[in-house]
Write a protein that holds these residues in place. Structure first.
Motif, PDB file in Angstrom:
ATOM      1  N   UNK A 227      28.082  -8.137   0.037  1.00  0.00           N
ATOM      2  CA  UNK A 227      29.444  -8.655  -0.082  1.00  0.00           C
ATOM      3  C   UNK A 227      30.119  -8.553   1.277  1.00  0.00           C
ATOM      4  N   UNK A 228      30.910  -9.541   1.584  1.00  0.00           N
ATOM      5  CA  UNK A 228      31.675  -9.484   2.837  1.00  0.00           C
ATOM      6  C   UNK A 228      33.148  -9.280   2.519  1.00  0.00           C
ATOM      7  N   UNK A 229      33.799  -8.516   3.355  1.00  0.00           N
ATOM      8  CA  UNK A 229      35.218  -8.210   3.167  1.00  0.00           C
ATOM      9  C   UNK A 229      35.965  -8.577   4.445  1.00  0.00           C
ATOM     10  N   UNK A 260      39.982  -9.440  -0.521  1.00  0.00           N
ATOM     11  CA  UNK A 260      39.998  -9.600   0.936  1.00  0.00           C
ATOM     12  C   UNK A 260      41.041 -10.611   1.374  1.00  0.00           C
ATOM     13  N   UNK A 261      41.473 -10.485   2.630  1.00  0.00           N
ATOM     14  CA  UNK A 261      42.484 -11.352   3.226  1.00  0.00           C
ATOM     15  C   UNK A 261      41.872 -12.065   4.422  1.00  0.00           C
ATOM     16  N   UNK A 280      41.308 -13.487  -1.611  1.00  0.00           N
ATOM     17  CA  UNK A 280      40.185 -13.848  -2.477  1.00  0.00           C
ATOM     18  C   UNK A 280      39.735 -12.629  -3.263  1.00  0.00           C
ATOM     19  N   UNK A 281      39.647 -12.802  -4.586  1.00  0.00           N
ATOM     20  CA  UNK A 281      39.199 -11.731  -5.475  1.00  0.00           C
ATOM     21  C   UNK A 281      37.850 -12.136  -6.054  1.00  0.00           C
ATOM     22  N   UNK A 491      35.436  -9.687   9.586  1.00  0.00           N
ATOM     23  CA  UNK A 491      34.816  -9.235   8.337  1.00  0.00           C
ATOM     24  C   UNK A 491      33.838  -8.095   8.581  1.00  0.00           C
ATOM     25  N   UNK A 492      33.600  -7.364   7.503  1.00  0.00           N
ATOM     26  CA  UNK A 492      32.525  -6.394   7.442  1.00  0.00           C
ATOM     27  C   UNK A 492      31.645  -6.741   6.252  1.00  0.00           C
ATOM     28  N   UNK A 493      30.382  -6.339   6.305  1.00  0.00           N
ATOM     29  CA  UNK A 493      29.439  -6.632   5.224  1.00  0.00           C
ATOM     30  C   UNK A 493      28.884  -5.334   4.676  1.00  0.00           C
TER      31      UNK A 493
END
Length: 537
Positions: A227-229, A260-261, A280-281, A491-493
């Motif tokens: 998942x990416x945030x 995330x934004x 995004x949810x 982003x982070x993953x």
């Protein structure tokens, strides 16, 4: 190409040569024979069965007596698939010469060699050129760069051929419309490395097998578990400063939340930065537009804007025209680009009109330049990360016209918009995403060289990567101005087992829908394509 309606084939010219490089190994020849069976674009079909009424002319070295016969067809161009030196005699009987495909910077003539070399060197992209070549000179008609398929030698061949077919269709369309001035833009001949140094040894074959296996495993893990945030940040320097100093490490980040934004845009009023962004949810799988403020620190009120559609919303591009503030959110699932005006910014939005209909535009970005409004976006259907399209209008609420060169650019490294265009001096710059390795890997700053209603050209000037030591080191895909500061997102993953359940849910839902359609129409067949990348993509 024929189905596009932009070209007809009056004659087939068959060359009698059969060539094979002496240094090719038996293993490499076997791989080529396997490609003929396994690559979708290499399935052998008889041209005589496809074009039964088209005459065939046999050509060999010294067949000058056939030139008169071919001249009678009054050809615009000859498309050559011959590997080796071009035939100068044929160029003289065509209005626009002989066209051929070339691959990579070395202008290789063999798609097999080029695909093999891409995997051997783990090159993330493939470049295809459609060129017009004559003795001592050449012209690049169209050129495109797309993401390589490093998980499969055969899929990579298909990707290269598909890109070339698109370029050929675009060139034929431009020629039909009388809009192909690039046909006469000659360059001094480079050294065309028409033959590759690839030999196809056992060691090389083992290397590309390892590359394909590793990429397949990587794609599988990212697809089902990663998942990416994304999060929004602000840097205390103007957007122009990133041309000389691409450092993004001094960003102040919005407080992290479950959703995330991303895609931040803002307008500075009375010393306060008012920001809109996508939230995004994963649970809903749908993006909504929310607001925040920055007055020395982030004050995210979390209020959702009144721009509401039943589809995913993102990339709320903000801009002003005089005293009025406008927004163009991305809503490609609705196949339209809509213009909203703020009566009570940032929440009181009124829809003004739909600018574009029936086009799945991604990341629409707009600017007024030299007396016209210009809209940049990519085409979700043809290539959301690679196919740049441009529209223009004299008035913001007037008629918008497509640029005759659309797609104005095909380049996965610098096509998709990534924020607000800006000026430094008299030069106009356009931020774009570099999606060569993955979606949203970095931001490229392009300097626009030519922007008219007939031509477009730009060149990459700087590349902005995420801070590798920061909290979000895995990607950066928005850079937008807010006064003398700059908004960005990174982003982070992470591996998240919940992604597996969400993917499984999506797969079951899509499978049930496909099964339902098949029951309604048994003729339908096919399979669900897996998207490369992690869940957010």
């Amino acid at each position: 190409m024929l189905e596009s309606g932009y070209a007809v084939v009056p004659v087939l010219i068959v060359h009698d040569e059969t060539s094979r490089r002496e240094e090719e190994t038996i293993l490499y020849r076997a791989m080529k024979r396997r490609a003929d069976r396994s690559a979708r674009t290499m399935k052998r079909r008889s041209l005589r069965s496809i074009l039964p009424d088209v005459p065939v002319v046999e050509w060999s070295e010294g067949s000058s007596d056939r030139l008169g016969e071919l001249s009678a067809y009054r050809l615009d161009a000859i498309l050559s698939f011959r590997q080796g030196p071009s035939v100068p005699e044929l160029a003289g009987i065509c209005k626009y010469g002989v066209w051929e495909f070339a691959y990579g910077e070395e202008r290789l003539s063999s798609v097999f060699d080029y695909s093999f070399r891409c995997l051997l060197n783990r090159e993330p992209t493939v470049t295809v050129s459609l060129i017009r070549r004559e003795t001592g000179t050449y012209a690049v008609l169209k050129e495109g760069t797309v993401r390589a398929k490093l998980q499969s030698y055969f899929r990579n061949i298909d990707t290269i051929h598909d890109a070339g077919l698109d370029l050929l269709s675009y060139a034929c369309r431009d020629l039909t419309a009388g809009n192909a001035s690039y046909l006469e833009r000659w360059r001094e001949a480079e050294i065309f490395a028409r033959e590759s140094t690839v030999r196809g040894t056992v060691i090389e074959a083992m290397k590309i097998s390892w590359t394909m296996l590793g990429r397949k495993a990587r794609n599988l893990v990212r697809h089902w578990l990663v998942a990416e945030h994304w999060n929004v940040g602000i840097v205390n320097k103007p957007i122009q400063a990133f041309l000389d100093d691409p450092d993004t490490s001094r960003a102040e980040w919005m407080p992290k939340r479950d959703a995330y934004a991303a895609d931040p845009f803002g307008i500075c009023a009375n010393g306060v930065g008012r920001i809109m962004y996508e939230e995004f949810d994963y649970r809903t799988g749908k993006g909504v537009l929310r607001t925040a403020e920055h007055d020395g620190r982030f004050l995210a009120d979390g209020r959702e804007t009144n721009i509401e559609l039943p589809v995913h919303l993102s990339y709320p591009y903000l801009f002003s025209d005089g005293e009025r503030i406008y927004c163009i959110p991305e809503s490609h699932q609705a196949s339209m680009v809509s213009l909203y005006r703020a009566d009570d910014f940032p929440h009181g939005w009124v829809k003004v009109r739909d600018i574009l209909h029936g086009f799945r535009a991604t990341d629409s970005s707009i600017i007024r330049h030299e007396g016209r409004w210009w809209l940049f976006c990519t085409d979700e259907a043809a290539g959301p990360d690679s196919h740049l399209h441009i529209w223009y209008a004299s008035e913001l609420e007037g008629e918008w016209l497509p640029h005759p060169m659309n797609p104005a650019k095909v380049d996965i490294r610098s096509a998709r918009p990534a924020g607000t265009p800006f000026y430094r001096g008299n030069s106009l710059y356009r931020p774009a995403q570099d999606c060569a390795e993955t979606y949203g890997a970095a931001v490229m700053l392009n300097r626009i060289i030519t922007l008219t209603t007939e031509e477009f050209a730009e060149t990459a000037e700087a590349r902005l990567a995420p801070d590798p030591n920061g909290p979000y080191p895995a990607g950066l895909h928005t850079l937008s101005a807010i006064g003398d500061r700059t908004l960005l997102d990174s982003k982070t993953e992470t591996v998240n087992w919940r992604v597996f359940s969400l993917r499984l849910r999506d797969r079951l839902r899509d499978g049930l829908e496909r099964l339902k359609k098949r029951k309604q129409n048994p003729a339908l067949s096919g399979r669900i394509e897996e998207k490369e990348g992690c869940y957010a993509e």
